[in-house]
Design a protein around this motif. Structure first.
Motif, mmCIF file in Angstrom:
data_model
loop_
_atom_site.group_PDB
_atom_site.id
_atom_site.type_symbol
_atom_site.label_atom_id
_atom_site.label_comp_id
_atom_site.label_asym_id
_atom_site.label_seq_id
_atom_site.Cartn_x
_atom_site.Cartn_y
_atom_site.Cartn_z
ATOM 1 N N MET A 1 2.410 -8.622 -3.988
ATOM 2 C CA MET A 1 3.230 -7.591 -3.340
ATOM 3 C C MET A 1 3.393 -7.888 -1.859
ATOM 4 S SD MET A 1 2.048 -3.941 -4.750
ATOM 5 C CE MET A 1 2.044 -3.550 -6.475
ATOM 6 N N LEU A 2 2.267 -8.169 -1.199
ATOM 7 C CA LEU A 2 2.337 -8.437 0.244
ATOM 8 C C LEU A 2 3.190 -9.662 0.516
ATOM 9 C CD1 LEU A 2 -1.352 -7.719 1.270
ATOM 10 C CD2 LEU A 2 0.666 -6.410 1.877
ATOM 11 N N GLY A 3 3.032 -10.689 -0.334
ATOM 12 C CA GLY A 3 3.821 -11.899 -0.154
ATOM 13 C C GLY A 3 5.303 -11.631 -0.351
ATOM 14 N N SER A 4 5.614 -10.757 -1.327
ATOM 15 C CA SER A 4 7.015 -10.474 -1.631
ATOM 16 C C SER A 4 7.713 -9.771 -0.466
ATOM 17 C CB SER A 4 7.126 -9.605 -2.880
ATOM 18 O OG SER A 4 6.624 -10.303 -3.987
ATOM 19 N N ILE A 5 6.937 -9.107 0.372
ATOM 20 C CA ILE A 5 7.546 -8.438 1.528
ATOM 21 C C ILE A 5 8.348 -9.447 2.339
ATOM 22 C CG2 ILE A 5 7.031 -7.236 3.697
ATOM 23 C CD1 ILE A 5 4.684 -5.952 2.314
ATOM 24 N N SER A 6 7.913 -10.714 2.327
ATOM 25 C CA SER A 6 8.627 -11.735 3.087
ATOM 26 C C SER A 6 10.082 -11.886 2.643
ATOM 27 C CB SER A 6 7.928 -13.094 2.943
ATOM 28 O OG SER A 6 6.707 -13.072 3.612
#
Lengths: 270, 231
Positions: free
Chosen positions: A168-173
């Motif tokens: 999820m955090l990575g997808s924020i990119s």
């Protein structure tokens, strides 16, 4: 059916490739082994010294804490083996390297997750298993089939929660287009919320880490369930099963978020 | 920081003191540990590794000032920024929500400052020597995390060494690690009587001297063997 078989064969090739490239540098692997053995060994020894001086921590004795700590490190190890590509997702997105995945006739998420099957995670599993075994032995914990199943569910569920949050955090990119690395921060957070009981924190933080960011389900609640500890809430299903469900749900949401983000992906600017 | 404070609160429970350290002092210890930890913002390791890898070390070496002088100056600058950006906000937050980390006395505070300077020096020298390894090894990989764990766990930054069993404490007190965190923090909370304090600071000074000597020696060897990569 043929498609599934095809994916399996590609997946196993990916894994084989990663293993070969890791084994190419045995000194690196040995170095990580020493590093992780030290980190968890000393980390647990310190808990032991504190318990020796002060006695049980919120009703958790040394053996139970070893059980909890071991369970946490095991799920950490699995998540490190499976989900390492999420750590540098920001780079892949900003540098336009996702192009490569989009051009191939395979599911993008599949390619992404199999990009880097990280054998180095095994160096986390070994100290984790040792500490866990120490906990089990000193608790005289009987490994019935049911208990083994519970432990597997807890470890897999915990790994899915860790990986889901990273994804999820990575997808924020995809939306903000920067390479922000969150790995140090999440690692610290995971360590501080899974290696000893959450009940040392104020009530609102406990609720936060149970409901909003479900870190309590990584190791604490399944361990409490397996060891018959009292919990601050009541759920009529056994804890490891709930933990697995939380992990699966969270990871599914993370995958959906990845797929949505991918639609916004616009490759590198230059 | 908050995690370790809640940890100590829970551990102390209803007890007022343990090993001669009161609950309040222990919380101050934890707060100040986070504070000085936020000031230890070394870049020297990374800096050396990066510039050796990219070959830009050659440019650094051409400058008419000492190579490590540049690195040290950069790090001290970084520390001043960290003081404003992280250190002070941390103290204010702690003061608002936990307790004001007051030193044991004015004199203790005065002694804490040189003690902190020396611990900064020890930590920096270790980092610099570690980075120098990159001159010959090119890639350090996991050894960096080995070093980081050693420093965090054996320096008393999380759990002070007085909770460790005697034999282990004996071994550790000979090593430079406790003089990075534990000593300045113990001075701050007034854990030692004056004799022990002077003694300990003497050992700290000796370690700084030893590490400096070792650093100079390694520097001479490493710089002559540096391999410039790329173009």
């Amino acid at each position: 059916m043929g498609r599934i078989r095809y994916y399996c064969s590609v997946g196993s090739l990916y894994i084989k490739q990663s293993l070969q490239s890791t084994l190419e540098y045995p000194a690196n692997l040995a170095g990580w082994f020493i590093s992780n053995l030290m980190q968890f060994g000393i980390g647990f020894a310190i808990i032991r010294f504190v318990i020796a001086e002060f006695g049980a921590l919120q009703g958790w004795g040394l053996a139970e804490l070893a059980f909890l700590y071991g369970l946490s490190v095991l799920s950490h190890g699995i998540s490190v083996i499976l989900f390492v590509p999420t750590w540098y997702m920001g780079n892949l997105i900003v540098d336009g390297e996702m192009d490569l995945f989009l051009l191939r006739p395979l599911n993008v998420l599949f390619q992404f997750l199999f990009l880097d099957f990280n054998l180095i995670g095994i160096t986390d599993l070994i100290p984790g298993a040792l500490i866990f075994a120490y906990g089990c032995i000193s608790l005289h914990f009987v490994l019935t089939w049911l208990n083994v199943l519970y432990i597997v569910l807890a470890v897999v569920g915990g790994a899915l929660i860790r990986g889901g949050i990273w994804l999820m955090l990575g997808s924020i990119s995809f939306w903000v287009k920067n390479r922000a690395s969150f790995i140090v921060l999440t690692m610290q957070l995971y360590d501080k919320t899974t290696m000893y009981p959450l009940s040392i924190y104020p009530r609102f933080l406990q609720i936060f880490f149970t409901v909003v960011i479900p870190l309590g389900w990584i190791a604490l609640y399944p361990a409490s369930g397996i060891l018959d500890k009292t919990l601050p809430f009541y759920i009529p299903v056994s804890m490891p099963v709930v933990s697995m469900a939380v992990g699966a749900l969270l990871f599914l949401i993370a995958c959906l978020m990845f797929m949505r983000g991918l639609k916004r992906y616009e490759s590198a600017g230059t | 920081m908050f995690a370790s404070i809640f940890f100590w609160m829970a551990v102390y429970g209803n007890r007022d003191s343990a090993m001669g350290v009161t609950r309040e002092s222990m919380l101050t210890y934890a707060i100040m540990s986070a504070f000085i930890g936020s000031l230890f913002t070394y870049d020297v390791e990374d800096r050396i590794i990066q510039s050796v890898r990219k070959g830009s070390i050659a440019l650094d070496m051409l400058k008419p000032v000492g190579l490590f002088g540049i690195f040290l100056a950069e790090d001290i600058g970084g520390m001043l920024v960290a003081l404003l950006q992280r250190g002070l906000p941390l103290l204010i937050l702690a003061g608002l929500f936990i307790q004001m980390p007051v030193p044991a006395s004015g004199l203790h505070l005065l002694l804490f400052i040189p003690c902190f300077v020396l611990s900064y020096a020890i930590n920096w020298l270790i980092a610099a020597m570690f980075g120098m390894w990159a001159f010959t090894a090119i890639s350090l990989g996991p050894m960096r995390s080995v070093k980081a764990h050693l420093v965090t766990m054996l320096s008393g930054s999380l759990v002070p060494l007085w909770f460790f069993p005697g034999w282990l404490r004996g071994v550790l007190e000979v090593l430079p690690f406790p003089y990075i965190y534990q000593l300045p923090l113990s001075v701050y909370i007034g854990r030692y009587d004056w004799n022990t304090l002077i003694n300990q600071m003497g050992i700290q000074l000796a370690w700084t001297g030893c590490l400096y000597g070792l650093f100079m020696w390694l520097k001479k060897r490493a710089v002559s063997r540096v391999m410039v990569q790329g173009g």
